[in-house]
Write a protein that holds these residues in place. Structure first.
Motif, short mmCIF file in Angstrom:
data_model
loop_
_atom_site.label_atom_id
_atom_site.label_comp_id
_atom_site.label_asym_id
_atom_site.label_seq_id
_atom_site.Cartn_x
_atom_site.Cartn_y
_atom_site.Cartn_z
N ARG A 1 0.83 -1.20 0.00
CA ARG A 1 0.00 0.00 0.00
C ARG A 1 0.87 1.26 0.00
N GLN A 2 1.91 1.24 0.82
CA GLN A 2 2.82 2.40 0.91
C GLN A 2 3.59 2.59 -0.40
N MET A 3 4.00 1.51 -1.00
CA MET A 3 4.71 1.61 -2.29
C MET A 3 3.78 2.20 -3.36
N THR A 4 2.49 1.84 -3.33
CA THR A 4 1.53 2.40 -4.28
C THR A 4 1.33 3.89 -4.01
N ARG A 5 1.26 4.28 -2.72
CA ARG A 5 1.13 5.70 -2.37
C ARG A 5 2.32 6.52 -2.84
N GLU A 6 3.52 5.90 -2.80
CA GLU A 6 4.73 6.59 -3.22
C GLU A 6 4.86 6.64 -4.76
N GLN A 7 3.83 6.12 -5.43
CA GLN A 7 3.74 6.14 -6.89
C GLN A 7 4.90 5.41 -7.56
N LEU A 8 5.23 4.23 -7.01
CA LEU A 8 6.22 3.40 -7.67
C LEU A 8 5.57 2.74 -8.88
N ASN A 9 6.39 2.34 -9.80
CA ASN A 9 5.92 1.69 -11.01
C ASN A 9 5.10 0.45 -10.62
N ASP A 10 3.96 0.26 -11.30
CA ASP A 10 3.08 -0.88 -10.96
C ASP A 10 3.77 -2.22 -11.16
N SER A 11 4.65 -2.31 -12.13
CA SER A 11 5.34 -3.59 -12.35
C SER A 11 6.25 -3.90 -11.16
N TYR A 12 6.86 -2.88 -10.56
CA TYR A 12 7.70 -3.10 -9.38
C TYR A 12 6.86 -3.54 -8.19
N VAL A 13 5.71 -2.91 -8.03
CA VAL A 13 4.83 -3.27 -6.91
C VAL A 13 4.35 -4.70 -7.07
N LYS A 14 3.96 -5.08 -8.30
CA LYS A 14 3.50 -6.46 -8.55
C LYS A 14 4.63 -7.46 -8.30
N HIS A 15 5.83 -7.09 -8.72
CA HIS A 15 6.99 -7.98 -8.53
C HIS A 15 7.27 -8.17 -7.03
N VAL A 16 7.26 -7.10 -6.27
CA VAL A 16 7.50 -7.19 -4.83
C VAL A 16 6.38 -7.97 -4.17
N LYS A 17 5.14 -7.76 -4.63
CA LYS A 17 3.99 -8.49 -4.06
C LYS A 17 4.17 -10.00 -4.24
N GLN A 18 4.54 -10.41 -5.45
CA GLN A 18 4.74 -11.84 -5.73
C GLN A 18 5.92 -12.38 -4.93
N PHE A 19 7.01 -11.63 -4.89
CA PHE A 19 8.21 -12.06 -4.17
C PHE A 19 7.90 -12.24 -2.68
N LEU A 20 7.29 -11.23 -2.04
CA LEU A 20 7.01 -11.32 -0.61
C LEU A 20 5.94 -12.36 -0.30
N ALA A 21 4.99 -12.54 -1.19
CA ALA A 21 3.98 -13.58 -0.98
C ALA A 21 4.63 -14.96 -0.98
N ASN A 22 5.55 -15.20 -1.91
CA ASN A 22 6.26 -16.49 -1.94
C ASN A 22 7.10 -16.68 -0.67
N CYS A 23 7.78 -15.61 -0.23
CA CYS A 23 8.57 -15.71 1.00
C CYS A 23 7.67 -15.95 2.21
N ASP A 24 6.52 -15.27 2.26
CA ASP A 24 5.60 -15.43 3.39
C ASP A 24 5.02 -16.84 3.45
N ARG A 25 4.79 -17.45 2.29
CA ARG A 25 4.28 -18.84 2.29
C ARG A 25 5.27 -19.76 2.97
N VAL A 26 6.56 -19.58 2.70
CA VAL A 26 7.58 -20.43 3.31
C VAL A 26 7.73 -20.09 4.79
N LYS A 27 7.70 -18.81 5.12
CA LYS A 27 7.93 -18.38 6.51
C LYS A 27 6.76 -18.74 7.41
N PHE A 28 5.54 -18.56 6.93
CA PHE A 28 4.39 -18.67 7.83
C PHE A 28 3.49 -19.88 7.55
N ALA A 29 3.51 -20.42 6.36
CA ALA A 29 2.60 -21.51 6.04
C ALA A 29 3.30 -22.85 5.95
N THR A 30 4.51 -22.93 6.39
CA THR A 30 5.33 -24.14 6.38
C THR A 30 5.35 -24.81 4.99
#
Length: 178
Positions: A124-153
């Motif tokens: 949300r903060q990255m979107t407010r800072e008007q970062l490129n949408d492709s960067y936001v989508k890339h970070v979203k996918q990256f962090l979602a994959n990391c969160d699956r390993v960290k929190f969902a075993t």
């Protein structure tokens, strides 16, 4: 009658006449008290000078400093990614470290408190800072994959781990000039 002339002419009544001046007293010469008092005064003067110079602020000579060249956020992130790749960790620790490296980079590069925010808050903060949408989508996918390993075993395969490193490096390389 004048009182003044009578006063000057008055003669003592006992007929002794004028007496001579008393001779000066002979005082035995004892210089010890004078030496002690002089030494005490000298000691006080020396102590005062010592205290004055000791309490006086000294000129502080700053130590020689090296010129510290601030490192750019992408340089730090790429170095940390290289160190992470060189060492071996279990899957959960690896994903925690790689997501923290990327969050630290985002915090330093875009001045977003990425380490204190959840993944959703960061996006949300990255979107407010008007970062490129492709960067936001890339970070979203990256962090979602990391969160699956960290929190969902979720047990990631080695190819997925390699892909995380490639994705992290791609993001850092792409955003370093922007």
């Amino acid at each position: 009658m004048f009182v003044f002339p009578q006063f000057l002419i008055q003669i003592p009544s006992n007929d002794q006449g004028l007496r001579d001046i008393k001779p000066p007293l002979d005082v035995p010469v004892n210089i010890l008290p004078y030496v002690l008092i002089g030494g005490l005064i000298l000691l006080i003067i020396i102590a005062t000078i010592y205290v004055y110079f000791r309490k006086r602020p000294q000129k502080v000579v700053p130590p020689p400093t090296r010129e510290v060249i601030p490192r750019l956020p992408h340089e730090i992130a790429l170095e940390q990614l290289a160190q992470l790749e060189a060492e071996s960790y279990d899957m959960e620790t690896y994903h925690i470290l790689i997501s923290n490296i990327l969050r630290e980079y985002i915090a330093a590069r875009y001045h977003i408190p990425a380490l204190e925010l959840t993944t959703t808050g960061l996006l949300r903060q990255m979107t407010r800072e008007q970062l490129n949408d492709s960067y936001v989508k890339h970070v979203k996918q990256f962090l979602a994959n990391c969160d699956r390993v960290k929190f969902a075993t979720y047990q990631a395969e080695q190819s997925e781990v390699d892909a995380r490193m490639v994705d992290a490096r791609w993001f850092v390389e792409e955003t370093k000039a922007n």
